[in-house]
Scaffold this active site. Structure first.
Site, PDB file in Angstrom:
ATOM      1  N   ARG A 104      48.508  49.343  44.416  1.00  0.00           N
ATOM      2  CA  ARG A 104      48.178  49.155  45.853  1.00  0.00           C
ATOM      3  C   ARG A 104      48.979  47.947  46.560  1.00  0.00           C
ATOM      4  NH1 ARG A 104      42.319  47.935  46.908  1.00  0.00           N
ATOM      5  NH2 ARG A 104      42.623  45.875  46.331  1.00  0.00           N
ATOM      6  N   ASP A 149      41.085  40.853  39.054  1.00  0.00           N
ATOM      7  CA  ASP A 149      42.436  42.364  39.080  1.00  0.00           C
ATOM      8  C   ASP A 149      42.115  42.508  37.591  1.00  0.00           C
ATOM      9  OD1 ASP A 149      44.669  42.949  38.497  1.00  0.00           O
ATOM     10  OD2 ASP A 149      45.507  42.453  40.429  1.00  0.00           O
ATOM     11  N   THR A 200      48.440  46.925  53.244  1.00  0.00           N
ATOM     12  CA  THR A 200      47.159  47.794  53.523  1.00  0.00           C
ATOM     13  C   THR A 200      46.225  48.497  52.444  1.00  0.00           C
ATOM     14  OG1 THR A 200      48.992  49.140  52.267  1.00  0.00           O
ATOM     15  CG2 THR A 200      49.751  48.669  54.599  1.00  0.00           C
ATOM     16  N   ASP A 245      45.727  42.458  35.770  1.00  0.00           N
ATOM     17  CA  ASP A 245      46.043  41.443  35.568  1.00  0.00           C
ATOM     18  C   ASP A 245      45.596  41.169  34.239  1.00  0.00           C
ATOM     19  OD1 ASP A 245      48.733  40.553  37.306  1.00  0.00           O
ATOM     20  OD2 ASP A 245      46.695  39.785  38.993  1.00  0.00           O
TER      21      ASP A 245
HETATM   22  C1  PRP Z   1      44.004  48.549  40.874  1.00  0.00           C
HETATM   23  C2  PRP Z   1      42.897  49.107  39.854  1.00  0.00           C
HETATM   24  C3  PRP Z   1      42.849  50.894  40.633  1.00  0.00           C
HETATM   25  C4  PRP Z   1      43.014  50.418  41.808  1.00  0.00           C
HETATM   26  C5  PRP Z   1      41.808  50.535  42.295  1.00  0.00           C
HETATM   27  O1  PRP Z   1      45.016  48.776  40.424  1.00  0.00           O
HETATM   28  O2  PRP Z   1      43.644  49.763  38.861  1.00  0.00           O
HETATM   29  O3  PRP Z   1      44.277  51.760  40.188  1.00  0.00           O
HETATM   30  O4  PRP Z   1      43.483  48.619  42.177  1.00  0.00           O
HETATM   31  O5  PRP Z   1      42.166  50.144  44.435  1.00  0.00           O
HETATM   32  P1  PRP Z   1      41.846  51.133  45.004  1.00  0.00           P
HETATM   33  O6  PRP Z   1      40.397  52.174  44.853  1.00  0.00           O
HETATM   34  O7  PRP Z   1      41.577  50.144  46.551  1.00  0.00           O
HETATM   35  O8  PRP Z   1      42.579  52.142  44.878  1.00  0.00           O
HETATM   36  P2  PRP Z   1      47.007  47.951  41.167  1.00  0.00           P
HETATM   37  O9  PRP Z   1      46.892  48.598  42.508  1.00  0.00           O
HETATM   38  O10 PRP Z   1      46.083  46.234  41.357  1.00  0.00           O
HETATM   39  O11 PRP Z   1      47.303  48.036  39.948  1.00  0.00           O
HETATM   40  P3  PRP Z   1      47.391  47.522  38.799  1.00  0.00           P
HETATM   41  O12 PRP Z   1      46.841  48.691  37.667  1.00  0.00           O
HETATM   42  O13 PRP Z   1      49.417  47.474  37.939  1.00  0.00           O
HETATM   43  O14 PRP Z   1      47.381  45.774  38.453  1.00  0.00           O
HETATM   44  N1  URA Z   2      41.622  46.239  41.746  1.00  0.00           N
HETATM   45  C1  URA Z   2      41.586  45.254  41.047  1.00  0.00           C
HETATM   46  O1  URA Z   2      41.603  45.395  39.714  1.00  0.00           O
HETATM   47  N2  URA Z   2      40.002  44.568  41.086  1.00  0.00           N
HETATM   48  C2  URA Z   2      39.631  45.161  42.140  1.00  0.00           C
HETATM   49  O2  URA Z   2      38.047  44.518  42.681  1.00  0.00           O
HETATM   50  C3  URA Z   2      39.983  45.775  42.795  1.00  0.00           C
HETATM   51  C4  URA Z   2      41.498  47.026  42.987  1.00  0.00           C
END
Ligand code: PRP
Ligand code: URA
Length: 209
Positions: free
Chosen positions: A104, A200, A108, A203
């Site tokens: 993400r 997160d 945005t 993380d």
């Molecule tokens: C997180 C999560 C989803 C997304 C959800 O991933 O694992 O993929 O955000 O958010 P959304 O419904 O608003 O799209 P992130 O983009 O943080 O990547 P990561 O898993 O690599 O940390």
């Molecule tokens: N991605 C995450 O990992 N946690 C949230 O709460 C939203 C998006």
């Protein structure tokens, strides 16, 4: 219309509560996520078709049930979806695994694609997308669109925690897709994080913060 399945089994709810706690470290977080994925898998796969085959027990010949129909593919959304793959693989060891890389944009909150590698025959398979967090729904909707562009017609979305905003977006854009969650949380905050959520997920799984 897609169905929303909230799997509120006590074992899942208990484990999820521990995952939510901020003091829970990466090792326990990962183990709990894997265990919940396995438990949720029973419900996600509840409607798999069965056929009767003839077998022979040590006592006699008999007809017995066996899973038939489409083969399975598990498609984690990187990174956090990876944490749910092993649990599902312990249920279906022969499932193929594809990967969709999305992150993400921090300002945005829109997803950006950086990777896609799927089994060649993905369109013939029942596909389970895994991602613990369904926040705005942008990532899930993009992953679903990518799979549909490749001809997939039987796709299920398996997450842990969903926000009402994300559920509504998936239901509006992909009305044919069933959504499986362990919990529906309250709302998104100004950073599009789920409240109360668990922080997160990526993380916490990988210890990157
Ligand atoms: C997180 C999560 C989803 C997304 C959800 O991933 O694992 O993929 O955000 O958010 P959304 O419904 O608003 O799209 P992130 O983009 O943080 O990547 P990561 O898993 O690599 O940390
Ligand atoms: N991605 C995450 O990992 N946690 C949230 O709460 C939203 C998006």
């Amino acid at each position: 219309m897609s169905q929303l399945h909230v799997i509120n089994h006590p074992m899942i709810q208990h484990k999820l509560t521990i995952m939510r706690m901020k003091e829970t470290g990466s090792k326990d977080f990962r183990e709990l996520l894997k265990e919940i994925a396995l438990l949720m898998g029973y419900e996600v796969l509840r409607d798999l078709p069965l056929t009767d085959i003839e077998i022979e027990t040590p006592i006699c010949k008999t007809m017995a049930k066996t899973i038939s129909g489409r083969k399975l593919a598990i498609v984690p959304i990187l990174r956090a979806g990876l944490g749910m793959v092993e649990g599902l693989q312990s249920l279906v060891p022969v499932a193929k695994v594809g990967h969709i890389g999305l992150y993400r944009n921090e300002e945005t909150h829109k997803p950006v694609v950086y990777y896609c590698k799927l089994p060649k025959d993905i369109q013939k398979r029942t596909v389970i997308i895994t991602d613990p967090m369904l926040a705005t729904g942008g990532s899930a909707c993009d992953a679903l669109a990518m799979l549909k562009e490749r001809g997939c017609t039987d796709v299920r979305l398996m997450c842990l925690v969903g926000a009402p905003e994300g559920i509504a977006k998936v239901q509006a854009e992909h009305p044919d897709v069933d959504i499986f969650l362990a919990a529906v949380d309250d709302h998104l905050n100004e950073n599009a994080y789920i409240v109360p959520g668990l922080g997160d997920a990526g993380d916490r799984i990988f210890g990157t913060k």
